[in-house]
Design a protein around this motif. Sequence first.
Motif, PDB file in Angstrom:
ATOM      1  N   ASP A 141      -5.537  12.661  -2.028  1.00  0.00           N
ATOM      2  CA  ASP A 141      -4.772  11.838  -1.021  1.00  0.00           C
ATOM      3  C   ASP A 141      -5.713  10.524  -0.473  1.00  0.00           C
ATOM      4  OD1 ASP A 141      -2.433  12.940  -1.606  1.00  0.00           O
ATOM      5  OD2 ASP A 141      -2.396  14.069   0.162  1.00  0.00           O
ATOM      6  N   ASP A 142      -6.847  11.217   0.163  1.00  0.00           N
ATOM      7  CA  ASP A 142      -7.658  10.006   0.567  1.00  0.00           C
ATOM      8  C   ASP A 142      -8.233   9.019  -0.426  1.00  0.00           C
ATOM      9  OD1 ASP A 142      -7.635  11.202   3.247  1.00  0.00           O
ATOM     10  OD2 ASP A 142      -9.374  12.330   2.903  1.00  0.00           O
TER      11      ASP A 142
ATOM     12  N   ALA B 108      -5.395   2.424  -3.206  1.00  0.00           N
ATOM     13  CA  ALA B 108      -4.172   1.723  -2.934  1.00  0.00           C
ATOM     14  C   ALA B 108      -4.529   0.540  -1.886  1.00  0.00           C
ATOM     15  CB  ALA B 108      -2.801   2.355  -2.086  1.00  0.00           C
ATOM     16  N   GLY B 109      -5.465   0.822  -1.069  1.00  0.00           N
ATOM     17  CA  GLY B 109      -5.819  -0.433  -0.096  1.00  0.00           C
ATOM     18  C   GLY B 109      -6.794  -1.336  -0.788  1.00  0.00           C
TER      19      GLY B 109
ATOM     20  N   GLU C  15       0.784  -1.211  -0.014  1.00  0.00           N
ATOM     21  CA  GLU C  15       0.037   0.042  -0.096  1.00  0.00           C
ATOM     22  C   GLU C  15       0.896   1.428  -0.041  1.00  0.00           C
ATOM     23  OE1 GLU C  15      -3.794   1.748   2.708  1.00  0.00           O
ATOM     24  OE2 GLU C  15      -3.088  -0.082   2.827  1.00  0.00           O
ATOM     25  N   LYS C  16       1.885   1.118   0.936  1.00  0.00           N
ATOM     26  CA  LYS C  16       2.870   2.467   0.998  1.00  0.00           C
ATOM     27  C   LYS C  16       3.425   2.886  -0.330  1.00  0.00           C
ATOM     28  CE  LYS C  16       6.644   4.210   3.156  1.00  0.00           C
ATOM     29  NZ  LYS C  16       7.751   3.922   4.369  1.00  0.00           N
TER      30      LYS C  16
ATOM     31  N   LYS D 281      -5.268   6.826  -1.089  1.00  0.00           N
ATOM     32  CA  LYS D 281      -5.188   5.612  -0.087  1.00  0.00           C
ATOM     33  C   LYS D 281      -6.258   4.561  -0.117  1.00  0.00           C
ATOM     34  CE  LYS D 281      -2.997   9.014   3.175  1.00  0.00           C
ATOM     35  NZ  LYS D 281      -3.288   9.842   4.182  1.00  0.00           N
TER      36      LYS D 281
ATOM     37  N   VAL E   5       0.703   4.237  -2.752  1.00  0.00           N
ATOM     38  CA  VAL E   5       0.129   5.667  -2.638  1.00  0.00           C
ATOM     39  C   VAL E   5       1.505   6.682  -2.932  1.00  0.00           C
ATOM     40  CG1 VAL E   5       0.040   7.166  -0.452  1.00  0.00           C
ATOM     41  CG2 VAL E   5      -1.138   5.088  -0.528  1.00  0.00           C
ATOM     42  N   GLU E   6       2.558   6.119  -2.682  1.00  0.00           N
ATOM     43  CA  GLU E   6       3.731   7.151  -3.258  1.00  0.00           C
ATOM     44  C   GLU E   6       3.901   7.042  -4.855  1.00  0.00           C
ATOM     45  OE1 GLU E   6       8.102   5.944  -3.323  1.00  0.00           O
ATOM     46  OE2 GLU E   6       7.935   6.896  -1.377  1.00  0.00           O
TER      47      GLU E   6
ATOM     48  N   GLN F   1       1.102   9.354  -6.040  1.00  0.00           N
ATOM     49  CA  GLN F   1       1.316  10.645  -5.599  1.00  0.00           C
ATOM     50  C   GLN F   1       2.299  11.381  -6.574  1.00  0.00           C
ATOM     51  OE1 GLN F   1       1.890  10.269  -1.307  1.00  0.00           O
ATOM     52  NE2 GLN F   1      -0.405  10.878  -0.992  1.00  0.00           N
TER      53      GLN F   1
END
Length: 66
Positions: free
Chosen positions: A53-54, A60-61, A21-22, A57, A25-26, A29
Amino acid sequence: AGCHGPTAMGSVGPRLAGQQEKYLVEQFQLIRDGKRTSGKAGMMKGAVAAVTDDEIKAIAGYLKGL
């Protein structure tokens, strides 16, 4: 689905399913903010330009769980 496949396992674009996930997200973005331009990032820029951003996330989840 056209680039990453209907199950996000990759096609023209890379596999997204099951990625950390991290990391997702990266990358999301960086592409959205124009800081990643390598590979096929330019193709994604228009698709992610207005994603918050929300929302990133949440996407990505979802992708992590595939």
